[in-house]
Each structure stands twice: as C-alpha cells, then as structure tokens.
Write a protein that holds these residues in place. Structure first.
Motif, mmCIF file in Angstrom:
data_model
loop_
_atom_site.group_PDB
_atom_site.id
_atom_site.type_symbol
_atom_site.label_atom_id
_atom_site.label_comp_id
_atom_site.label_asym_id
_atom_site.label_seq_id
_atom_site.Cartn_x
_atom_site.Cartn_y
_atom_site.Cartn_z
ATOM 1 N N ASP A 1 0.829 -1.195 0.000
ATOM 2 C CA ASP A 1 0.000 0.000 0.000
ATOM 3 C C ASP A 1 0.867 1.249 0.000
ATOM 4 O OD1 ASP A 1 -2.686 1.069 0.073
ATOM 5 O OD2 ASP A 1 -2.258 1.760 2.098
ATOM 6 N N LEU A 2 1.968 1.238 0.742
ATOM 7 C CA LEU A 2 2.885 2.382 0.770
ATOM 8 C C LEU A 2 3.490 2.621 -0.604
ATOM 9 C CD1 LEU A 2 5.344 3.412 3.484
ATOM 10 C CD2 LEU A 2 6.264 3.016 1.200
ATOM 11 N N ILE A 3 3.927 1.547 -1.263
ATOM 12 C CA ILE A 3 4.503 1.684 -2.611
ATOM 13 C C ILE A 3 3.467 2.236 -3.575
ATOM 14 C CG2 ILE A 3 5.437 0.395 -4.575
ATOM 15 C CD1 ILE A 3 6.746 -1.497 -2.520
ATOM 16 N N GLY B 1 8.872 1.433 -11.699
ATOM 17 C CA GLY B 1 7.753 0.527 -11.458
ATOM 18 C C GLY B 1 7.700 0.055 -10.016
ATOM 19 N N LEU B 2 6.879 -0.943 -9.787
ATOM 20 C CA LEU B 2 6.635 -1.451 -8.439
ATOM 21 C C LEU B 2 7.920 -1.866 -7.731
ATOM 22 C CD1 LEU B 2 4.701 -2.595 -6.224
ATOM 23 C CD2 LEU B 2 4.603 -4.693 -7.566
ATOM 24 N N ILE B 3 8.715 -2.718 -8.390
ATOM 25 C CA ILE B 3 9.941 -3.220 -7.769
ATOM 26 C C ILE B 3 10.954 -2.088 -7.604
ATOM 27 C CG2 ILE B 3 11.904 -4.778 -8.046
ATOM 28 C CD1 ILE B 3 9.999 -6.714 -9.478
ATOM 29 N N SER B 4 11.071 -1.227 -8.641
ATOM 30 C CA SER B 4 12.027 -0.114 -8.584
ATOM 31 C C SER B 4 11.725 0.827 -7.434
ATOM 32 C CB SER B 4 12.008 0.670 -9.900
ATOM 33 O OG SER B 4 12.402 -0.138 -10.975
ATOM 34 N N VAL B 5 10.442 1.148 -7.248
ATOM 35 C CA VAL B 5 10.059 2.042 -6.155
ATOM 36 C C VAL B 5 10.363 1.389 -4.815
ATOM 37 C CG1 VAL B 5 8.117 3.166 -4.983
ATOM 38 C CG2 VAL B 5 8.301 3.278 -7.467
ATOM 39 N N LEU C 1 13.947 1.149 0.009
ATOM 40 C CA LEU C 1 14.864 0.383 0.858
ATOM 41 C C LEU C 1 16.249 1.018 0.898
ATOM 42 C CD1 LEU C 1 13.923 -3.289 -0.144
ATOM 43 C CD2 LEU C 1 13.573 -2.211 2.080
ATOM 44 N N ARG C 2 16.733 1.471 -0.267
ATOM 45 C CA ARG C 2 18.071 2.063 -0.337
ATOM 46 C C ARG C 2 18.160 3.413 0.358
ATOM 47 N NH1 ARG C 2 19.671 0.836 -6.692
ATOM 48 N NH2 ARG C 2 20.315 -1.339 -6.394
ATOM 49 N N SER C 3 17.153 4.254 0.120
ATOM 50 C CA SER C 3 17.234 5.624 0.632
ATOM 51 C C SER C 3 16.698 5.799 2.047
ATOM 52 C CB SER C 3 16.491 6.582 -0.306
ATOM 53 O OG SER C 3 15.119 6.233 -0.400
ATOM 54 N N GLU C 4 15.755 4.918 2.458
ATOM 55 C CA GLU C 4 15.112 5.117 3.751
ATOM 56 C C GLU C 4 15.220 3.935 4.694
ATOM 57 O OE1 GLU C 4 11.081 6.806 3.180
ATOM 58 O OE2 GLU C 4 11.635 6.888 1.061
ATOM 59 N N GLY C 5 15.639 2.781 4.156
ATOM 60 C CA GLY C 5 15.788 1.618 5.009
ATOM 61 C C GLY C 5 14.534 0.756 5.061
#
Length: 318
Positions: free
Chosen positions: A24-26, A70-74, A79-83
């Motif tokens: 839902d967040l993505i 897309g979904l996976i990229s977002v 994960l990379r920028s915010e953990g």
C-alpha cells in the motif's frame, strides 16, 4: 448478531491491512509520481517531472517522456534511501484506519446482508451492491482522519528532508493536523474517501459473495473450504482494484497536499485535481499505481476473506 459481525470484520481487516501495508505504501508513492506537473512546483516538491524539455528558439518544448519507476524499482528505491523500516511507515495509521473504517463497513454489510436476505438466506446481487455502497460510505466517513494520516505518513519519505512532516505516530499526526490546519483537515478529501469506499466495498464484498455462491452452486456445499475462499476473494480483489483506482489516485493527491496559512491550495477539490492530473499527465495517470494496487488488493482481499472465514468458524458458537 450485529456486534459479532463487527468483531469478525475488524479482526480480519486489521490482519489484512498490516500484512499488505508495504504494498500500500509503494502504491501511494507511485500515485504521487509526476504530481509537480499537475499542481505546480509547490505541490510536487522532490518529484521527478514526467517530461524532459529542451529549448526550441524562445519556446521550451517537450522532448520525450521520462521512464517512471515501477513497483519493484520504487520498493528498492525506498529500501536504499530510507531503510527497511520505511516500508512500514504509517502502520499505526493503518491499524486505526482498519479499526474504524473496515470494522464499520464489514459489520454494517453483515447486518444488512442478514436483514435483507430472503427465506433461503441468499441476497440478490443488486441488494449486495446496495449494502456495500451504504456500508462503505458510512465506514469511510468514520475512518477518514486515520486515512489522511496514513497517506501523509506513507508519502513523507518522498519529500526533501526539510519538508517532511515527521509524524511520530497516528496520534501525533492527527493532533498536529488539528493544531496546525484545523479540525476540518481531518476530513480533507472525505468526499473522495467516501466515493472510493462505496466503490471498493460494493465491488469487493458483493463480488466475493457472488463468486462464492456460484462456486458452491456448481460444486456443492462440500466445496466451502480454503480453495473456494481464495478463488472468490482473488476475483473480488481484481474487480475492486479496477473499479477504485482512478478515485484512489485523486484521493491520495488531495489528502497529501500541503496548504500553509494564506497559501492557495494546489487543488481546489477532487474535480480540479482530476482535471489537472489528466491535462498534465494524460488519462492513464488515473491508473498510476495500478500494478501495486492489484498486487496489494489481491493479497489484501484474499487475507481479509480467508481470515474472516476462519474467525467466523472460531466464533460460530458465540
């Protein structure tokens, strides 16, 4: 009878909401992509523009559309920028939203379904839809404050650090909104929330019941098990996602907009938001986040109804 339906629906909704929260967040992040073009720089700070431009004499013309993640990229980007913890931003708001909104809609639908059913216990499709529309609308009105808080908490990480709201919890979010923007901010976008909830509830619950009844008519009462529940709930999730996505995109943008004292709101309302979005990004912008919507709505609906059936079985003697 009535209270039991609320309890069963509430437990199932909280389990489903928490288990699908990252999707839902993505979805929310994807729905806000390109918003700067629709509402101006103020509304879309920190967003990548949907078009690249190049000068042509004294006129700036569109060069070509930039690819959107897309979904996976977002998900990877978050994960990379915010953990990893960022995927559960706003989870407290999700719990409150499901407690208020989904408990109300599921309980009311169950009450109307039992009250409106004929002697055979079967409710006609048009009555299922009517019950879903009524239950969804009332549930959304009750749960709107938690919905606004959830959208803002999920969207916060996409903003530059200086512009983030940094709500500590859903309680902090609601109290700050009241203090900084007034009580009415808790019902910002409520017309959209109500419309979306009516569409989702009517399509989701009516489709599930209709699909389940069709399977049982074909295969017999002995087929009333996990396989039937999963199949019927997956169909319900697909139908609900297709029907609700355009309203969901507009709802997300209206709820997320930042309006300071004395400032003009980026959107004058739902219609203005829809028009600006379509003009700047095209009609298909109303289906932004559709893949994560389906990816979330499918599992959410499956978990919701499978859990609901299990809870009903556990509480059948109460």
């Amino acid at each position: 009878m009535g209270v039991k339906g609320f309890v069963e629906g509430g437990i199932a909704s909280i389990v489903a909401g928490c288990s699908t929260h990252p999707l839902d967040l993505i979805k929310v992040r994807m729905q806000l992509q390109g918003e700067s073009l629709a509402a101006g720089a103020g509304a879309g700070a920190g967003l990548r523009p949907a078009l690249a431009f190049q000068p042509s004499g004294s006129v700036t013309v569109p060069l070509h559309p930039l690819p959107r993640p897309g979904l996976i990229s977002v998900g990877v980007q978050i994960l990379r920028s915010e953990g990893p913890a960022a995927l559960f931003s706003g989870i407290s708001a999700t719990v409150l939203r499901q407690t208020l909104y989904s408990t109300t809609r599921m309980g009311l639908y169950d009450m109307m379904k039992k009250s409106w059913s004929g002697d055979n216990g079967i409710l006609p499709l048009h009555r299922k839809i009517a019950a879903g529309l009524i239950a969804g609308g009332i549930g959304a009105a009750v749960g709107n404050p938690a919905d606004v808080a959830m959208v803002r908490m999920q969207a916060d990480g996409r903003l530059p650090v200086a512009q983030r709201r940094n709500y500590k919890s859903v309680v902090d979010a609601i109290s700050r909104m009241v203090r900084e923007e007034g009580v009415t901010s808790l019902w910002r976008g409520s017309s959209l929330t109500v419309n979306r909830a009516m569409i989702v509830t009517a399509s989701q619950l009516a489709t599930y019941d209709q699909a389940k009844e069709a399977i049982l008519r074909r295969r017999g009462a002995g087929a009333d098990g996990m396989g039937t529940h999963v199949a019927a709930s997956f169909a319900a999730g697909i139908v609900a996602a297709v029907a609700s996505n355009p309203v969901d995109v507009v709802k997300t943008r209206v709820m997320n907009m930042r309006v300071g004292v004395g400032e003009v709101a980026p959107y004058a309302g739902a219609v203005d938001c829809a028009v600006k979005t379509v003009r700047a990004e095209g009609v298909m912008a109303l289906y932004k986040g559709f893949i994560p919507t389906v990816s979330r709505q499918g599992p959410f609906t499956v978990v919701l109804f499978v859990t609901l059936e299990q809870v009903r079985a556990l509480l059948k003697d109460f």
